[in-house]
Design an enzyme around this catalytic site. Structure first.
Site, short mmCIF file in Angstrom:
data_model
loop_
_atom_site.label_atom_id
_atom_site.label_comp_id
_atom_site.label_asym_id
_atom_site.label_seq_id
_atom_site.Cartn_x
_atom_site.Cartn_y
_atom_site.Cartn_z
N GLU A 154 150.19 -78.35 69.90
CA GLU A 154 151.19 -77.29 70.03
C GLU A 154 152.34 -77.46 69.04
OE1 GLU A 154 153.09 -77.21 73.91
OE2 GLU A 154 154.03 -75.27 73.49
N HIS A 213 151.17 -70.08 75.57
CA HIS A 213 152.26 -70.24 76.53
C HIS A 213 153.09 -68.96 76.52
CE1 HIS A 213 152.22 -74.91 76.96
NE2 HIS A 213 151.44 -74.30 77.84
N ARG A 219 163.06 -68.35 77.19
CA ARG A 219 162.13 -69.17 77.96
C ARG A 219 162.07 -68.83 79.44
NH1 ARG A 219 160.63 -75.30 75.96
NH2 ARG A 219 158.48 -75.11 76.58
N GLU A 248 154.65 -70.82 80.84
CA GLU A 248 155.47 -72.02 80.73
C GLU A 248 156.92 -71.56 80.61
OE1 GLU A 248 154.91 -76.16 78.36
OE2 GLU A 248 155.68 -74.49 77.19
MN LIG Z 1 154.72 -74.75 75.30
#
Ligand SMILES: [Mn+2]
Length: 271
Positions: A154, A213, A219, A248
């Protein structure tokens, strides 16, 4: 078909982070199942946190798949990374991830190399550091292959690593390896910071992407930030992606609300 996935964190040392559900595995699985999620991604302290039979039973009971395992606890709890200048620490990091690969392989779930990739530390040579990462991914990629699964790498944003920050940089690195068993994770939150054009980057890296994700610009769950998701979703569909879209994201305003927001966004863009 693209499938939905919820994240569950079971690491007591971490009190806050981008995972939808926390601490209670069975209640998290029940909630994810009730909302219609297809799968779960787990973040555990170690490979032996949950018994294999116990997890098999829960997955069957709640009709969920286990599709990925986070390995970041190796760094958070034990201070391990694959690029530490100390060879003993690198060895322990490889061993920690190797155990995660074995556990995940029982379920067909790959391990993810995120924060365990580490950084080029002050006073260290970048090329040397990247050679340590390459060495580790060759070993772990082969280990995963023998176990019948693959490994996921990632790229992270610049505040979390100085190794590779974009999908393209990740692709070039993976293509330089002998192993072809390390796939790429496209994390929409990291990409929002680093990519010039998220949709174009997904299209360009399409043959390597094997996990996504799903998180907005801040986020939080998709829909709670300012990522322009329409074009990103079109790109994901146009590359015929058939993996998981894994949330996520922060449990904000609460786990339940983040889960609901995620599944609603998933249905809006992928059903
Ligand atoms: Mn991630």
């Amino acid at each position: 078909m693209i499938k939905s996935c919820a994240t569950i964190a079971l690491v007591p040392q971490i009190k806050y982070g981008p995972w939808i559900y926390w601490n209670d595995l069975e209640s998290a699985m029940k909630k994810a199942s009730d909302l219609g999620f297809d799968a779960i991604e787990l973040f555990t302290p170690a490979s032996d946190t949950i018994g294999i039979e116990e997890l098999k039973g829960l997955l069957a009971k709640y009709k969920l798949e286990l599709v990925a395992l986070g390995t970041g606890a190796g760094k958070v709890i034990h201070g391990l990374t694959l690029t530490d200048p100390d060879p003993e620490i690198r060895k322990k990091a490889i061993s920690f991830i190797s155990d995660m690969i074995s556990f995940g392989a029982t379920f067909g779930a790959p391990a993810i190399i995120g924060s365990m990739q580490g950084n080029v530390l002050a006073g260290n040579d970048r090329e040397k550091t990247l050679s340590w990462l390459a060495e580790a991914l060759e070993i772990l990629g082969e280990k995963a292959e023998k176990a019948g699964t693959f490994l996921i790498y990632e790229p992270l944003n610049r505040y979390e690593t100085n190794l590779f920050n974009t999908l393209n940089a990740g692709v070039k690195f993976l293509e330089s390896l002998k192993t072809k068993n390390v796939k790429l994770l496209a994390d929409l939150f990291h990409m929002n910071i680093e990519e010039a054009d998220l949709a174009q980057s997904i299209t360009d890296a399409s043959s390597h992407i094997n996990h996504i994700h799903f998180a907005d610009s801040n986020r939080k769950a998709i829909g709670l930030g300012h990522t322009e998701m329409e074009s990103v979703a079109r790109a994901i569909q146009s590359i015929n992606y058939s993996g998981y879209i894994s949330a996520e994201a922060f449990p904000e305003p609460s786990s339940d609300e983040a889960a609901l927001q995620t599944i609603q966004s998933f249905k809006k863009y992928f059903r």
